[in-house]
Design a protein around this motif. Structure first.
Motif: not given
Lengths: 292, 224, 328
Positions: C235-261
């Motif tokens: 994306t050729a840029q980074v900013g404080p919004g790129t990696f929000s606090a919620e991102l971590s939870l989204y990632l975990l959610a993606g991992a969990v759904v995948g892990f159980f599937c």
């Protein structure tokens, strides 16, 4: 000197909020062995609920009470739906469920109320009261008062009543069963109580933090640090830890120049990590076993 | 009752009956199935047998359900709430009873003055003997119709063991039936009215305590 | 984890064909899927194989992303070379965080990583002379960027920036996938699973549980750092919004759904995260730009999957032990 007292006062006020949420976390940890990752989001939901009631014309305190009752019921329901079915599964699953819950509640908040922050008019005015030559804001005094009252009521419940005895007993579920304690039912009550305490924290925090779906994220971090200071198993420790943390963060923010507003969460993280690494049983020491 | 732990048949066809106010000892070497018998009664392990309480059959037994029916089970670990005070532990003993009075507490403290001294202390800091006293105290508070005790004398000094059996006698005189699993036969046989000896999960000998006492299966060695 | 050659072949074909067949926008989306895939791969190692929870993978991504950005913008390091550095830095942070999980139950790791996720965006704002603060760091057109923002010539063919990003990301993604596969089938992987399933037995296998746990954190964080680095480059840029606090939870959610599937769940999770907002729009009463419903559905998916499905991999007791299997 005056400034110091004011900082301590506001620190106690924030600390009361952290302590209430920390108390909720400890109650659930004792009751079901799980750290409820959704505790903050549930508190936000409660705050939104209260806001909606007030928006519909309710006076604040009745809305507060109704929200407490609804939150209690919600906590019991969540325990029945999410925790009971997983009671024989590895703990990891239960924790993941609370993570999913956090996400779902956060999304629900945004869906229903939108992501923009809104103001929440609390019951305490922003004006000041002068005591002993020091001006203290009514907001701070009110928040400190209500949160400490909630902690006190919870404490009396735990120590003086039979229900409270049962709630304290479920930290050792095996022994509790031998004594005839219905562990599941009491865990449900624990969840309800925790949800109500979270609601208190949320409704007290909303006036100063501006109500939006992510409002309680940082507060949850502070609550974790507070609970850890108390050793994760001690209700008293959680409340005391909250107040200590609140005062510490406010004083550090004011007097140590490097620690401005943006370093507050990082400082709390340092406290959390430090306590967990060096004194996992909390500052008061003691030999509380890992929930056995 | 038959109980299996995976591939291991822990109990084979054990049948037990206990009268009101009876005092029964279950003896046998380690691994003979004493603990398993008690756990089967309480519903901690699945069995293929049936358990009747006061004439009615019990389905789906759970330890807390049994406690509510008036059966107190003191497991090998003594069931102490280590993080709670001695006083709270005793109060929890009476959890299933409707109205408890401070009179009951006073009675327990009369019997065990040491517990009164330690009443505010965290139960986890008590010694083995004190925790056993506490367990007995909880049984007293519960006023059950049946008490199941798993090797209460384990790890205790002889003097304390004697006090323990004195207390058990009192509980029995108060109307509570006792089923006692013990490794060391002598004292148990002295207190009990009837006894069973288990060997490899089977009842090898059963009958009045006096008759069982002389039986060759019980190695009367220096430890008794 | 045996891999049918045919599945591999099909996947390879799809990967190569996608940018040619699809629009620029979709290609960018798939590039982001690649980034998320790498991060979730890391979480799979941690959650699925080591049985721990991290709520801070967004922060590890941020560490990687900002390392890359700072190296490129301030030190002129070519973007490709920053990737391993970013991975190493993120991995180191992960190792430090992992120390908290060693002696204590998994809760402490979960709490500390949560703290990382919440504190990091604030730290970014605070140390703005490093991080560009609220404005972030702009990378487009910088000399360190391969192609200087005008497209890249690979093997004689001219690729647009988007296609170059896609190719780079997926090449790294496949490499990471193979690396993780190798790692998990090695002694290290066996030690992880032994620790997850029965800690007492694990002590005899030669790799101490401490090493296994901390190692899993390190690897997992390094993967997230790689993902963050790639995101910055793409994306050729980074900013404080790129990696929000919620991102971590989204990632975990993606991992969990995948892990159980499925065992290969990382790709499921990554696809889900990317396309869920589109799917959520299919629900009635949902406006087109709302993030709420998608988040809600994701959370609900995590809850349902955790409640109802047996995991493709066992969860084990490495996280924390329950008092005794409840019989009530």
């Amino acid at each position: 000197m005056t400034a110091l007292v004011q900082h301590v006062a506001s620190g106690v006020a924030s600390g009361g909020i952290y302590g209430s949420l920390a108390l909720a976390i400890v109650l659930i940890y004792r009751a079901t062995g799980v750290i409820n990752l959704a505790q903050g989001e549930l508190a936000t939901l409660s705050a939104f609920g209260c806001w909606t009631l007030v928006d519909h014309g309710w006076a604040f305190w009745p809305a507060f009470g109704a929200t407490l009752a609804l939150s209690f019921g919600g906590g019991v329901a969540l325990h029945a739906l999410l925790l009971q079915p997983l009671r024989n599964s590895p703990l990891l699953r239960s924790v993941l469920v609370t993570a999913g819950l956090a996400l779902a509640v956060n999304g629900l908040d945004t869906w229903i109320w939108g992501g923009a922050s809104r103001s929440f008019h609390g019951p305490f005015s922003a004006s000041a009261v002068t005591a002993g030559g020091v001006a203290l804001s009514k907001q701070d005094l009110g928040v400190a008062g209500v949160s400490l009252a909630a902690a006190l009521v919870t404490g009396l419940l735990l120590v003086r009543t039979k229900l409270g005895l049962g709630l304290r007993a479920v930290v050792s579920p095996v022994e509790a069963r031998f004594a005839g304690v219905r562990v599941g039912a009491l865990a449900a009550v624990g969840w309800g109580l925790a949800a109500a305490l979270g609601a208190v924290a949320g409704m007290l925090a909303a006036p100063s933090l501006q109500l939006d779906p992510n409002m309680m994220q940082r507060v949850l971090l502070y609550a974790f640090a507070a609970a850890a200071l108390g050793g994760l198993l001690s209700p008293v420790g959680a409340v005391v830890g909250g107040i200590v943390l609140g005062v510490f963060l406010d004083l550090a923010g004011a007097y140590v120049h490097r620690i401005g507003g943006e370093l507050r969460p990082a400082t709390a993280l340092a406290v959390l990590a430090g306590v967990l690494l060096l004194r996992p049983n909390g500052l008061l020491g003691g030999t509380a076993p890992e929930r056995a | 009752m038959h109980v299996r732990y995976g591939e291991i048949r822990a109990l084979r066809g054990v049948t037990l009956s206990v009268e009101l106010g009876d005092f029964v000892a279950i003896l046998g070497a380690n691994g003979a199935g004493k603990t398993t018998t008690l756990r089967a009664i309480s519903g901690l392990v699945k069995t293929t047998g049936e358990v009747f309480l006061e004439g009615s059959k019990l389905f789906r037994r759970t330890p807390d359900g049994m406690a509510r029916l008036g059966v107190a089970h003191v497991p090998e670990g003594r069931g102490t709430f280590t993080t709670l005070s001695v006083l709270d532990n005793l109060r929890l003993g009476a959890w299933t009873r409707r109205g408890t009075s401070t009179r009951d507490l006073a009675h327990v403290f009369e019997l065990f003055p040491l517990l009164y001294e330690r009443r505010e202390r965290r139960a986890g800091t008590l010694s083995g003997g004190e925790q056993q006293m506490l367990a007995i105290g909880r049984v007293l508070m519960a006023k059950p119709i049946l008490a199941l005790l798993d090797e209460p004398s384990r790890g205790l000094e002889p003097v304390v063991v004697h006090e323990l059996f004195e207390a058990l006698r009192r509980i029995n005189e108060g109307g509570t039936a006792i089923v006692l699993a013990e490794h060391k036969p002598a004292l148990a046989l002295g207190a009990a009215r009837r006894a069973f000896v288990l060997e490899n999960g089977r009842v090898a000998v059963g009958g009045d305590a006096a008759d069982v006492r002389g039986h060759e299966l019980l190695r009367v060695g220096p430890e008794s | 984890m045996r891999f049918k050659a045919s599945v591999f072949g099909l996947a390879a074909v799809l990967l190569v064909a996608a940018p040619v067949a699809l629009s620029q926008f979709r290609t960018e989306q798939l590039t982001e899927v690649g980034v998320t895939f790498i991060a979730i791969l890391g979480l799979d190692v941690l959650v699925g194989h080591a049985g721990q929870i991290s709520l801070g993978h967004g922060a590890f991504m941020a560490v990687g992303g900002y390392t890359t950005a700072i190296l490129m913008a301030d030190h002129g390091v070519r973007d490709l070379w920053t990737i391993p550095v970013a991975a190493a830095v993120a991995g180191a942070v992960g190792l430090v965080a992992g120390v908290t999980a060693v002696r204590l139950s998994g809760f402490s790791l979960a709490l500390v990583t949560f703290g990382l996720a919440v504190a990091f965006p604030a730290l970014v704002l605070r140390f703005d002379h490093f991080t560009g603060g609220a404005a972030g760091i702009e990378l487009a057109g910088k000399p360190a960027q391969t192609g200087h923002g005008a497209g890249v010539v690979v093997l004689g063919r001219h690729l647009s920036n988007g296609d170059w990003g896609y190719g780079l990301t997926w090449t790294v993604a496949v490499a990471c996938f193979l690396l993780v596969r190798w790692l998990l089938s090695s002694r290290f992987g066996r030690a992880l699973r032994a620790v997850r399933d029965d800690e007492r037995a694990a002590a005899t296998s030669g790799i101490s549980r401490a090493v296994a746990k901390v190692g899993a954190l390190g690897v997992s964080a390094a993967l997230a750092g790689t993902a963050g680095s790639l995101l910055a480059i793409d994306t050729a840029q980074v900013g404080p919004g790129t990696f929000s606090a919620e991102l971590s939870l989204y990632l975990l959610a993606g991992a969990v759904v995948g892990f159980f599937c499925s065992v290969r769940g990382a790709i499921v999770g990554a696809l889900l995260l990317q396309f869920l907002p589109d799917l959520a729009r299919l629900l009635p009463h949902v406006g087109s730009r709302e993030a709420g419903p998608a988040t809600f559905v994701l959370g609900l998916a995590v809850v349902l999957v955790t409640l109802l499905l047996p995991p493709a991999l066992r969860a084990g007791t490495a996280f924390a032990r329950r008092a005794e299997a409840r019989t009530e």
